[in-house]
Design an enzyme around this catalytic site. Structure first.
Site, mmCIF file in Angstrom:
data_model
loop_
_atom_site.group_PDB
_atom_site.id
_atom_site.type_symbol
_atom_site.label_atom_id
_atom_site.label_comp_id
_atom_site.label_asym_id
_atom_site.label_seq_id
_atom_site.Cartn_x
_atom_site.Cartn_y
_atom_site.Cartn_z
ATOM 1 N N CYS A 182 0.826 -1.202 0.000
ATOM 2 C CA CYS A 182 0.000 0.000 0.000
ATOM 3 C C CYS A 182 0.863 1.255 0.000
ATOM 4 C CB CYS A 182 -0.944 -0.007 1.193
ATOM 5 S SG CYS A 182 -0.106 -0.228 2.780
ATOM 6 N N HIS A 487 -1.815 0.856 7.371
ATOM 7 C CA HIS A 487 -2.173 0.893 5.958
ATOM 8 C C HIS A 487 -1.999 2.314 5.439
ATOM 9 C CE1 HIS A 487 -4.212 0.059 2.227
ATOM 10 N NE2 HIS A 487 -5.149 0.962 2.480
#
Length: 1341
Positions: A182, A487
């Site tokens: 990510c 994330h």
């Protein structure tokens, strides 16, 4: 009623209703995953049906929605037929219990997509409206109107690589998250949305001279950007770009910092751009300048140097402070605020020629065109000793004025003129004014109608501000999580339409300023402090990117029509690839994938494969494909094959397709589905046979014919019958199929394992007899007296019972000892004499006639008999009475002498008796001598090799060639041979338990049939044994005595599992019931354990050897035995097995704790009293250089090793014995062995498993030298047991400086040594894996 409307029960509330969780699975489509729908229990069945139709975009009444109460394999309830009944009334379970529902075709017709009736739906139209990639909740119409809390969520077993063909409504393409990439996706999407960077990437042309395209980072980045701009997919892969980084699959599972990646990627791109006209692109776009200065406060003299930067790190909370900065502007001011050097930290001024107070700090000289700011949210808490994430609120403006941060001395006349020309109105720096302006800006919501105008007007106003350094925010890289992990995703502003978008891996959505304000940070609940622990999670901005507002430099994106020629070629190439993928997806949609099975006509093994066939292909074409897929080309012609419907679970043939050879497979299989509720079976027939017609409702029979005299079960044949048939009807069908007479035919049904039922009532139907969809039937029609006996007492029952309980084991035998090899050779000679003596043997068969064994049979047996003991189990034969020449012997352990076999106690002494008639015969042509309860192949249940009789050392001397026994060179004398044979035959004295077991075994009969096979990998002796799994370990060992060559008490049995792990089987009363067919066991020499004994593994400890821990042998220790007595026994074993001859006082035993040497055992200690012992225990033996000095278990024995920092070398291990566990005692003993003064000794404890290896390059820095302790059992030493490693050095010795070449040489030697030994050097505590992009990887060939 409006579609999707939910009718609630009267007087009920949807909020109070129990929720019903429905797991929906579409078996008619291979592209749609499972998903969940949570609805109130009062929802009607018809409304659920409509809701599902709306979710999957299917026409109403074009599909069946079936509830499966018992799972996927059970029949279900059609939801549509339930009408307005509520889900609770139907029987669906509430309270988060999953209810499985399937979308199935209706009347064999595929569901119809909305808008696709009567036409061929396009790829876009055929795509269901369910977003299979979006894990976020999607509220259904029912959810909105009924409960307000229902959600439709795809299950989390979807693949990230699922081909997504619906492009986002935003028009942007996302990036697939490979695993934990990510952070990479966020940066790539930000760079893609930067016009100046994207255009520069497009201008570069790959020449292909220096490296392959797969390893060229810039070329792969160019391809990725062009795909993101032109693709119609929702998301594209990033595997090519990561492969160009030189990363393997493990790298994508490592999470890294996005700012670190930005730095590393820019370095890699600069190397690629180095020899082009864009060699300075990164610096032109992202590099600024600052001044690092020290200014004397007395005379004003300033000493400074100019540095460059690519990003500005902003502190969230100053070190040692409880307050954090509230805004980016405040953090920038703190960044340039000088530090005062005073008191003892005064600055020496060259002009004043003395130390004065001074200011030390940074000043910005210039800002880059693209400004990157890192908000340093990750810190270290020295109180908890944990990494933490600072979640404090820090605001940042949309328009940022940085002119006030430029050093006045660095302002140029051009900058002043530009400021005068552009006006005098400044962006308010007052906090209140800024907030008012921010509120005014935020009130301009980014709606689709006026967003473009509002944004452009805003930028025009800000361009009138004083100074050139006015910046516009366009990217926010957000981190959601904690310091332990999280994330990344990005909020990015499009310079084309002025709108903000959320780029979250493959998902691209619109956002507003409210979403941006949420990234400022801070605790929503208000109870959290100014920072959170390492395990709390929050979402806030981590990296900001601004672009300078400059009409001359601000660029727009290059359109597809304006692509350069080299990029057009790249796009065309990728379009072809995308078209190919599209065609492949179309082919996948039209391809039927179903499991295929088939029984090999020769080996009789069940084969399976996956049949993939286009739905328009005919059944005849599918048969040809299946024929090749299973490898039947050289075995049976395709004209003798056909495909039938098959139920794998029940092993039943359900239906044949007569007359439908030209029908399309899509019609026969009911369309293309993700999975089918049935399979296909490729059935074969002989040339003169006809296929039987199979209709629904029939039962499948596997019929095996038994030869009662030969005790042979033939390979099964398949017969189709129906439940309304009688037993007599079945007898007629079997007689026609097999050619056997009906008169006297006995049929036995095996309904379950070992459940044998004689079909004795001709008029009884198969249904009443308990026939199922698939059945095993055995038939026998020999006219014998056996049919007059009751079935449980008949020979037929015995054969079937033996067949059901026989398993096949591969037994690995130990190597023969020299003496046993000589005995084996002697037995071979005697075996040859027996075979010769049988040349004219007359045999009385059952008819009372006398037969002669044909010469060709004798030759066959002789040719197949190997001279080696381990090769005598190749062919089977019989030495038995009351059998014809075509019979074979079964080695039955424990049978009485009356039936021609031997009792268990006499197996090793009487099986070679010549008083019985003997019959020899090789294997029959069409039988299989491997009986198992799983394999349906034919078997011989009464088989034992001739070699087995000879291997038992049971020879009749009347048949032995005297010359063979009296050979002087190769054989033993008669007396020696008798003694050795007795040693092989006789068992050692048994204890009470074993004698009891032996007496029990004498009353039982067990089937044991050995054969021979070799292991080509290990070249070890292996026998292929067919044995009754009800046999006990005691009886099994007795049967193996003849092959091992020693008494059953002198060897052990180990079970070998699939991962080659071995576990000893010790309980003599245990059976082989738990062993699987074709399992493996291993036989190892060694005395079996008696009561109170434990087996231990003995290792040799050699601290200064290349292999400090070496396994020697297994040994047996008895509870109550002293250490001294065990040493005496070990001395003999060491001398015989290892050729180690030492006196008793130089042998030491010590505990082995994993790889580490631990407590030293003294002679008077007793096992199980002073020293706990247990199964699979391990201990070290140590060979001492001088007599043992350890006299008490209270002494502490340590290993010490000297480190020479001036030479970067370690000396060998030495041993010190401490009477007192203090640091003073340790230094004194180390001084004795080293000759160094005690007060000049520095010491540190080694880390990791013995021998506590550590890199020489880190020896001086990574060990904790001279810990501030007085005793050894306190932290951080914590030495409480023997065997710890202590490093010491001379405190007066200085560390030498190594060159880089010397360091590399040391590292090279350490790596080479580790490669040989397999050891691992402990460098330091766990370190995070560094992020690297490899620009010098070799080109792929």
């Amino acid at each position: 009623m409006v579609p999707g409307e939910v009718i609630l029960a009267e007087g009920s509330s949807s909020v109070d209703d129990p929720k019903v969780l429905c797991l929906i699975k579409d078996v008619t489509s291979s592209s749609l995953p499972r998903w969940n729908i949570s609805l109130p229990g009062t929802t009607s069945a018809r409304d659920l049906y409509k809701e599902v139709a709306n979710q999957v975009n299917y026409e109403l009444n074009s599909f069946s929605l079936v509830w499966l109460p018992m799972g996927d394999d059970a029949s279900g309830v059609d939801i549509f037929d339930c009408g307005n009944k509520s889900l609770m009334d139907i029987g669906l379970k509430p309270d988060k219990k999953r209810n499985t529902l399937q979308i199935q075709d209706k009347d064999g017709i595929q569901p119809v997509l909305v808008g696709a009736v009567g036409t061929s739906a396009t790829e876009h139209e055929m795509a269901p409206i369910i977003n299979v990639d979006d894990p976020s909740p999607v509220t259904s119409p029912i959810s909105d109107q009924a409960s307000g809390s229902s959600s439709m969520n795809p299950t989390y077993d979807y693949s990230y690589a699922l081909p997504v063909i619906n492009k986002s409504d935003t028009g942007f393409v996302g990036l697939v998250n490979q695993a934990m990439t990510c952070y990479l996706n966020s940066l790539l999407q930000t760079l893609f949305m930067t016009p100046e960077f994207r255009n520069a990437v497009y201008r570069w042309k790959y020449d292909g001279r220096d490296e392959s395209s797969s390893s060229n980072i810039l070329y792969q980045l160019q391809r990725l950007f062009s795909v993101m701009q032109t693709s119609k997919k929702r998301a594209v892969e990033t595997m090519d770009i990561t492969r160009s980084f030189g990363w393997d699959s493990s790298e994508v599972w490592q999470q890294h910092d996005v700012q670190e990646l930005c730095r590393v990627m820019f370095d890699a791109l600069e190397k690629t751009w180095k020899k082009t006209d864009q060699h300075n692109l990164i610096n032109d776009l992202y590099q600024g300048q600052m001044k690092d200065y020290v200014k004397c406060l007395e005379c004003g003299y300033e000493s400074a140097r100019t540095d460059t930067y690519l990003d500005v790190p902003l502190v969230i909370r100053p070190f040692g402070s409880d307050e954090s900065y509230s805004s980016v502007e405040e953090a920038l001011k703190a960044f340039v605020s000088p530090e005062t050097l005073n008191d003892t930290n005064q600055y020496f001024c060259e002009r004043c020629n003395k130390k004065n107070d001074a200011h030390k700090g940074l000043k910005f000289i210039s800002f880059p065109y693209l400004l990157t700011m890192q908000l340093k949210r990750f810190d270290f808490d020295y109180t908890t000793m944990h990494r933490i994430k600072l979640n404090d609120k820090m605001t940042f403006p949309d328009i940022l004025d940085l002119n006030s941060f430029i050093d006045e001395d660095e302002r140029t006349p051009d900058m002043e003129n530009q400021a005068t020309e552009e006006g005098t109105r400044c962006v308010p720096n007052n906090k209140d004014d800024y907030e008012k302006n921010s509120e005014a800006d935020e009130s301009e919501k980014l709606n689709e109608a006026a967003s473009m105008v509002a944004t452009n007007n805003k930028n025009e106003r800000e361009r009138e501000n004083k100074g050139p350094y006015i910046y516009e925010l366009f990217s926010i890289m957000v981190h959601s999580g904690s310091a332990a992990g999280g994330h990344y995703y990005a909020y990015i502003k499009s310079f084309t339409d002025g709108l903000w978008y959320c780029f979250n891996d493959q998902h691209v959505t619109r956002i507003t300023y409210d979403d941006i304000r949420k990234t400022y940070g801070g605790s929503v609940s208000g109870y959290r402090g100014c920072y959170s622990s390492a395990y709390s999670s929050s979402t806030n901005a981590y990296m900001l990117m601004y672009r300078q507002i400059d009409s001359k430099r601000n660029k727009t994106f290059v359109s597809v029509e304006d692509f350069p020629d080299h990029l057009v070629n790249v796009v065309e190439e990728m379009k072809q690839v995308e078209e190919s993928e599209k065609k492949q997806r179309e082919a996948e949609k039209n391809t039927c994938k179903i499991k295929l099975f088939g029984l090999h006509p020769e080996t009789n093994k069940l084969l399976d494969a996956k049949l993939e066939i286009h739905k328009d292909k005919t059944l005849l074409e599918a048969t040809e494909v299946a024929h090749k897929l299973l490898g039947f080309e050289d075995v049976v012609p395709v004209t003798q094959c056909r495909l039938v419907k098959y139920d794998e679970y029940n092993d039943a043939l359900e239906k044949s397709y007569e007359g439908e050879e030209k029908s399309a497979m899509g019609e026969l299989l009911g369309g293309v589905k993700s999975q089918y509720l049935f399979d296909l079976f490729l059935e074969t027939r002989k040339e003169n046979e006809e296929f039987q017609v199979y209709k629904y409702g029939g039962v499948t029979l596997r019929v095996s014919v038994i030869d009662l005299e030969k005790e042979v079960i033939c390979n099964p044949i398949t017969i189709r019958a129906y439940l309304n048939m009688t037993v007599q009807d079945l007898r007629s069908i079997i007689a026609t199929k097999t050619g056997l007479p009906q008169e006297g035919m006995r049929m036995v049904l095996e309904k379950y394992y070992n459940d044998l039922r004689l079909l004795a009532v001709p008029s009884k139907t198969l249904q009443l007899e308990g026939f199922a969809k698939s059945n095993k039937v055995y038939v026998e029609c020999c006219d014998t007296e056996d049919s007059k006996l009751s079935f449980p007492e008949s020979k037929l029952h015995q054969i079937l019972d033996r067949h059901a309980n026989t398993i096949r084991l591969f037994v690995t035998l130990p190597a023969l000892q020299p003496k046993l090899k000589r005995i084996s050779n002697n037995l071979d000679n005697q075996l040859n004499a027996i075979v010769e003596s049988l040349g004219n043997l007359k045999i009385n068969n059952k008819d009372g006639k006398t037969d002669m064994i044909p010469n060709h049979d004798r030759n066959t047996i002789e040719s197949k008999k190997s001279p080696a003991t381990t090769d005598r189990q190749t062919e089977t034969a019989t030495i038995s009475e009351n059998e014809t020449a075509s019979d074979k012997e079964a080695t039955v352990v424990g049978a009485s002498k009356n039936n021609g076999t031997t009792e268990l106690s006499n197996t090793l002494t009487e099986s070679g008796s010549t008083g019985n008639s003997e019959t020899l015969k090789c294997d029959s042509e069409n039988t299989n001598t491997i009986p198992t309860n799983h394999d349906s192949s034919g078997i011989n249940t009464n088989a034992s090799p001739l070699a087995a009789a000879s291997d038992t050392c049971l020879m009749n001397t009347s048949h032995v060639n005297q010359e063979t026994q009296t050979e002087k060179d190769d054989s033993l004398s008669e007396k020696e041979f008798k003694e050795e044979s007795d040693n092989v035959r006789n068992c050692a004295n048994m204890d009470t338990e074993e004698e009891c077991i032996g007496s029990q075994e004498n009353q039982k009969k067990w089937y044991f049939n050995p054969g021979h096979c070799s292991d080509p990998v290990t070249e070890s002796r292996v026998i292929d044994v067919q044995v009754d799994k009800r046999i006990t370990l005691k009886a099994f060992k007795l049967c193996l005595e003849q092959f091992v060559g020693v008494s059953s008490q002198e060897f052990k049995i180990y079970r070998v599992y699939a991962n080659n792990q071995e576990f000893e089987i010790v309980r003599l009363t245990d059976t082989l019931q738990s062993h699987s067919d074709e399992g493996k066991v291993s036989v190892k020499l060694g005395r079996a354990l008696k009561k109170g004994e434990c087996r231990v593994k003995v290792f040799l400890l050699s601290p200064n050897s290349a292999e400090p821990c070496k396994f020697l042998f297994d040994w047996v220790l008895a509870k109550g035995q002293t250490v001294r007595s065990s040493k005496l026994e070990l001395l003999d074993e060491l001398k015989q097995s290892c050729n180690i001859d030492i006196p008793l006082n130089r042998l030491r035993l010590r505990k082995k704790s994993w790889k580490n040497p631990a407590a030293v055992y003294v002679d008077n200690q007793v096992y199980d009293e002073d020293i706990p012992i247990f199964s699979n225990w391990e201990l070290f033996i140590e060979i001492l250089q001088k007599p043992e000095e350890v006299e008490s278990s209270g002494q502490l024995v340590l290993f010490v090793r000297r480190w020479l920092p001036s030479q970067f070398r370690l000396e060998p291990f030495q041993e010190v014995i401490l009477d007192d566990c203090t640091v003073v005692e340790l230094r004194k003993r180390v001084s004795d062995v080293s000759g160094l003064p005690a007060d000049c000794i520095d010491f540190a404890k080694g880390r990791g498993a013995f021998p506590s290896e550590i890199s020489l390059l880190e020896m001086q820095t990574d060990l904790e030298w001279n810990p501030q302790v007085t005793t050894l059992n306190s932290w951080p030493l914590y030495i409480t047991d023997d065997g710890a490693v202590i490093y010491y050095r001379d405190s007066r010795e200085e560390l030498t400086d190594l060159t880089e070449e010397q360091k590399k040489e040391i590292q090279k030697k350490e790596n080479a040594r580790l490669t040989k030994t397999g050891q691992k050097i402990v460098y330091s505590p766990r370190k995070e894996r560094a992020l690297k992009i490899y620009t010098d990887i070799p080109s792929s060939p």
